[in-house]
Design an enzyme around this catalytic site. Sequence first.
Site, PDB file in Angstrom:
ATOM      1  N   SER A 147     -97.534  73.065  84.869  1.00  0.00           N
ATOM      2  CA  SER A 147     -97.890  72.454  85.784  1.00  0.00           C
ATOM      3  C   SER A 147     -97.851  73.378  87.068  1.00  0.00           C
ATOM      4  O   SER A 147     -97.126  74.848  87.310  1.00  0.00           O
ATOM      5  CB  SER A 147     -95.831  72.648  85.774  1.00  0.00           C
ATOM      6  N   TYR A 171     -87.329  76.057  86.651  1.00  0.00           N
ATOM      7  CA  TYR A 171     -88.148  75.322  86.607  1.00  0.00           C
ATOM      8  C   TYR A 171     -89.699  75.785  85.812  1.00  0.00           C
ATOM      9  O   TYR A 171     -90.442  76.169  85.066  1.00  0.00           O
ATOM     10  CB  TYR A 171     -88.390  74.426  86.602  1.00  0.00           C
ATOM     11  N   LYS A 175     -91.693  77.193  82.500  1.00  0.00           N
ATOM     12  CA  LYS A 175     -93.583  77.429  81.961  1.00  0.00           C
ATOM     13  C   LYS A 175     -94.533  78.298  81.860  1.00  0.00           C
ATOM     14  O   LYS A 175     -95.129  78.137  81.259  1.00  0.00           O
ATOM     15  CB  LYS A 175     -94.454  76.343  83.714  1.00  0.00           C
ATOM     16  N   ASN A 220     -86.073  61.928  93.231  1.00  0.00           N
ATOM     17  CA  ASN A 220     -86.409  62.985  93.947  1.00  0.00           C
ATOM     18  C   ASN A 220     -87.737  63.034  94.516  1.00  0.00           C
ATOM     19  O   ASN A 220     -87.683  63.708  95.403  1.00  0.00           O
ATOM     20  CB  ASN A 220     -85.778  64.628  93.070  1.00  0.00           C
TER      21      ASN A 220
HETATM   22  P1  NAD Z   1     -89.866  63.156  81.588  1.00  0.00           P
HETATM   23  O1  NAD Z   1     -88.692  63.365  81.670  1.00  0.00           O
HETATM   24  O2  NAD Z   1     -90.595  61.994  82.056  1.00  0.00           O
HETATM   25  O3  NAD Z   1     -90.506  62.986  79.703  1.00  0.00           O
HETATM   26  C1  NAD Z   1     -90.471  64.591  79.020  1.00  0.00           C
HETATM   27  C2  NAD Z   1     -89.715  63.722  77.609  1.00  0.00           C
HETATM   28  O4  NAD Z   1     -89.201  64.856  77.050  1.00  0.00           O
HETATM   29  C3  NAD Z   1     -88.703  62.798  78.285  1.00  0.00           C
HETATM   30  O5  NAD Z   1     -88.808  61.032  76.898  1.00  0.00           O
HETATM   31  C4  NAD Z   1     -87.086  63.448  77.509  1.00  0.00           C
HETATM   32  O6  NAD Z   1     -86.533  62.755  76.724  1.00  0.00           O
HETATM   33  C5  NAD Z   1     -88.035  64.646  75.924  1.00  0.00           C
HETATM   34  N1  NAD Z   1     -87.076  65.710  75.947  1.00  0.00           N
HETATM   35  C6  NAD Z   1     -86.805  66.178  76.640  1.00  0.00           C
HETATM   36  N2  NAD Z   1     -86.217  67.036  76.029  1.00  0.00           N
HETATM   37  C7  NAD Z   1     -86.408  67.035  74.619  1.00  0.00           C
HETATM   38  C8  NAD Z   1     -85.595  67.396  73.568  1.00  0.00           C
HETATM   39  N3  NAD Z   1     -85.651  68.800  73.443  1.00  0.00           N
HETATM   40  N4  NAD Z   1     -85.600  66.955  72.356  1.00  0.00           N
HETATM   41  C9  NAD Z   1     -87.123  65.535  71.922  1.00  0.00           C
HETATM   42  N5  NAD Z   1     -87.012  65.187  73.314  1.00  0.00           N
HETATM   43  C10 NAD Z   1     -87.148  66.099  74.641  1.00  0.00           C
HETATM   44  O7  NAD Z   1     -91.245  63.881  81.924  1.00  0.00           O
HETATM   45  P2  NAD Z   1     -92.886  63.919  82.306  1.00  0.00           P
HETATM   46  O8  NAD Z   1     -92.706  63.750  83.308  1.00  0.00           O
HETATM   47  O9  NAD Z   1     -93.436  62.766  81.326  1.00  0.00           O
HETATM   48  O10 NAD Z   1     -93.137  65.111  82.160  1.00  0.00           O
HETATM   49  C11 NAD Z   1     -93.268  65.412  80.434  1.00  0.00           C
HETATM   50  C12 NAD Z   1     -94.692  66.815  80.979  1.00  0.00           C
HETATM   51  O11 NAD Z   1     -94.808  67.981  81.660  1.00  0.00           O
HETATM   52  C13 NAD Z   1     -93.012  68.477  80.652  1.00  0.00           C
HETATM   53  O12 NAD Z   1     -92.581  68.943  80.572  1.00  0.00           O
HETATM   54  C14 NAD Z   1     -92.742  68.422  82.637  1.00  0.00           C
HETATM   55  O13 NAD Z   1     -92.067  69.501  82.741  1.00  0.00           O
HETATM   56  C15 NAD Z   1     -94.757  68.078  82.397  1.00  0.00           C
HETATM   57  N6  NAD Z   1     -94.635  68.705  84.128  1.00  0.00           N
HETATM   58  C16 NAD Z   1     -94.701  67.012  84.783  1.00  0.00           C
HETATM   59  C17 NAD Z   1     -94.537  66.912  86.278  1.00  0.00           C
HETATM   60  C18 NAD Z   1     -93.984  65.962  87.076  1.00  0.00           C
HETATM   61  O14 NAD Z   1     -94.158  65.253  87.589  1.00  0.00           O
HETATM   62  N7  NAD Z   1     -94.302  64.710  86.042  1.00  0.00           N
HETATM   63  C19 NAD Z   1     -95.488  67.947  86.811  1.00  0.00           C
HETATM   64  C20 NAD Z   1     -95.474  68.703  85.650  1.00  0.00           C
HETATM   65  C21 NAD Z   1     -95.320  68.952  84.582  1.00  0.00           C
HETATM   66  C1  UD1 Z   2     -91.641  68.770  92.914  1.00  0.00           C
HETATM   67  C2  UD1 Z   2     -91.484  70.024  92.106  1.00  0.00           C
HETATM   68  C3  UD1 Z   2     -92.219  70.727  91.416  1.00  0.00           C
HETATM   69  C4  UD1 Z   2     -92.571  69.401  90.296  1.00  0.00           C
HETATM   70  C5  UD1 Z   2     -92.933  68.325  91.461  1.00  0.00           C
HETATM   71  C6  UD1 Z   2     -93.470  67.013  89.912  1.00  0.00           C
HETATM   72  C7  UD1 Z   2     -89.583  71.091  93.807  1.00  0.00           C
HETATM   73  C8  UD1 Z   2     -89.622  72.343  94.956  1.00  0.00           C
HETATM   74  N1  UD1 Z   2     -90.669  70.833  93.671  1.00  0.00           N
HETATM   75  O1  UD1 Z   2     -92.744  68.965  93.526  1.00  0.00           O
HETATM   76  O2  UD1 Z   2     -91.782  71.470  90.830  1.00  0.00           O
HETATM   77  O3  UD1 Z   2     -94.110  69.971  88.993  1.00  0.00           O
HETATM   78  O4  UD1 Z   2     -92.352  68.050  91.799  1.00  0.00           O
HETATM   79  O5  UD1 Z   2     -91.484  66.505  88.918  1.00  0.00           O
HETATM   80  O6  UD1 Z   2     -88.933  70.548  93.941  1.00  0.00           O
HETATM   81  N2  UD1 Z   2     -90.395  64.517  99.787  1.00  0.00           N
HETATM   82  C9  UD1 Z   2     -89.707  64.055 101.049  1.00  0.00           C
HETATM   83  N3  UD1 Z   2     -89.044  62.596 100.507  1.00  0.00           N
HETATM   84  C10 UD1 Z   2     -88.394  62.608  99.577  1.00  0.00           C
HETATM   85  C11 UD1 Z   2     -89.408  63.400  98.186  1.00  0.00           C
HETATM   86  C12 UD1 Z   2     -90.426  64.143  98.604  1.00  0.00           C
HETATM   87  O7  UD1 Z   2     -90.203  64.041 102.146  1.00  0.00           O
HETATM   88  O8  UD1 Z   2     -87.579  62.219  99.367  1.00  0.00           O
HETATM   89  C13 UD1 Z   2     -91.685  64.960  99.978  1.00  0.00           C
HETATM   90  C14 UD1 Z   2     -91.636  66.253  99.350  1.00  0.00           C
HETATM   91  O9  UD1 Z   2     -91.158  67.468 100.871  1.00  0.00           O
HETATM   92  C15 UD1 Z   2     -92.741  67.128  99.089  1.00  0.00           C
HETATM   93  C16 UD1 Z   2     -93.888  65.221  98.752  1.00  0.00           C
HETATM   94  O10 UD1 Z   2     -92.629  64.370  99.484  1.00  0.00           O
HETATM   95  O11 UD1 Z   2     -93.871  67.324 100.213  1.00  0.00           O
HETATM   96  C17 UD1 Z   2     -93.723  65.369  97.484  1.00  0.00           C
HETATM   97  O12 UD1 Z   2     -92.764  65.686  96.655  1.00  0.00           O
HETATM   98  P1  UD1 Z   2     -92.126  65.557  95.217  1.00  0.00           P
HETATM   99  O13 UD1 Z   2     -92.416  64.366  94.486  1.00  0.00           O
HETATM  100  O14 UD1 Z   2     -90.905  65.850  94.815  1.00  0.00           O
HETATM  101  O15 UD1 Z   2     -92.535  66.618  94.428  1.00  0.00           O
HETATM  102  P2  UD1 Z   2     -93.588  68.507  94.541  1.00  0.00           P
HETATM  103  O16 UD1 Z   2     -92.036  68.456  95.654  1.00  0.00           O
HETATM  104  O17 UD1 Z   2     -95.040  68.969  94.872  1.00  0.00           O
END
Ligand code: NAD
Ligand code: UD1
Length: 361
Positions: A147, A171, A175, A220
Amino acid sequence: MMVEERLSLRVHSCRFMSQLLVTGGAGFVGSHTCLALLQANHRLVVLDNYVNSSADSLERVCDLVGLKDRDALKVVQGDVRSPDDLNRVFQLSDKPIEAVLHFAGLKAVGESISSPLHYWDINVTGTRCLLQAMQSYGCKTIVFSSSATLYGSPKTLPITENSLVDPTNTYGNTKAAVERLLRDLVASEDSWRVACLRYFNPVGAHPSGTIGESPQGIPNNLFPVITKVALGQIDKLKIFGGDWPTEDGTAVRDYIHVMDLAEGHCFALELLQREDPQLLVMNLGTGTGYSVLEVVKAFEKACGVNVPYEIINRRPGDVACTIADPTLAQKKLGWRTKFSLDAMCLHSWSWQKDNPNGYIN
Ligand code: NAD
Ligand code: UD1
């Protein structure tokens, strides 16, 4: 060109048809990547405990792909920390598992700060258990979901892979720890093929609106909040801060469409399988940043809906601006993001409108 036409042109045919393990494949990024991998003729075993997802997502993926051979997608409910569950998945298919795409993990920043032991257990111990099983089955190719959060508050923009890794929350620490573990593994044995893909802000949904992001409880992240405001499930968007050092005072992020991200995984996997063993660390972002207000305006225009908002105080831990330098991924993978901000808005909206409660109907 219609979105559907563009998509069909973009279905990427990987050179190698492989038996793959996808951990966390039922989740947001995982389910969209399963779709892309199945379209590229790979065979998958998914391991997921559904802690933040539902088996429905994969049922819908099968329908979208028109999967006739249901053996091409086997699903096991289980935990990445469990050696028994890992043995089950590695022994499930006739062909050995050639590579793993590791999405399973927890990703809520606030929760990670209040529950560090749990986050280190799932994200770090879970990955260690997975790597242990991979080693014992002779499977040494892994694509890991890292991430951009591990860059913390960047000193300069855009962020390259050489920018300082300096996470500001638990978090992000997990990573960074997994990336270090993977680095140690590669150093210990040069047969490992590892990709750490540092995602920026994944948003959007499959253009059909059939699969998408289905966060548990109150969302969130910006896009799920905006779509719920547009639907009337939330009163208004609270914008966290109007006094950031940006053009309009709201924070800027590099939003990437989840289908572009899914394609990036296919390309990274193909490169790992094609080239000599290596450790690849790369940003997956578009290289373009949008402020919160720009996203709101784009969403209203693209979807023809109102998104009432109010600007409130900054959210603790937020940063002003994160934008990826995606040059490395573009050069090494030949990968380019193709979906615009409008498409990210439209597809998120189609998904939310048709599935107001996510996968819970
Ligand atoms: P998500 O929560 O939708 O998917 C994660 C999946 O992992 C879920 O289906 C959950 O049920 C499963 N899981 C969690 N713990 C587990 C365990 N112990 N054993 C088996 N399965 C388990 O999240 P996502 O948005 O699809 O993210 C996927 C990956 O990408 C994560 O590792 C997350 O940290 C990373 N990531 C996500 C974002 C984002 O904004 N979505 C950004 C950067 C990195
Ligand atoms: C957040 C996480 C980041 C994670 C990513 C994806 C934090 C500090 N960072 O990133 O670690 O990888 O989500 O899951 O939580 N915003 C609003 N109002 C809202 C929601 C968001 O103004 O209700 C704004 C935030 O301040 C930010 C932007 O929208 O500027 C994006 O927010 P968000 O989608 O939560 O992602 P990040 O904060 O970038």
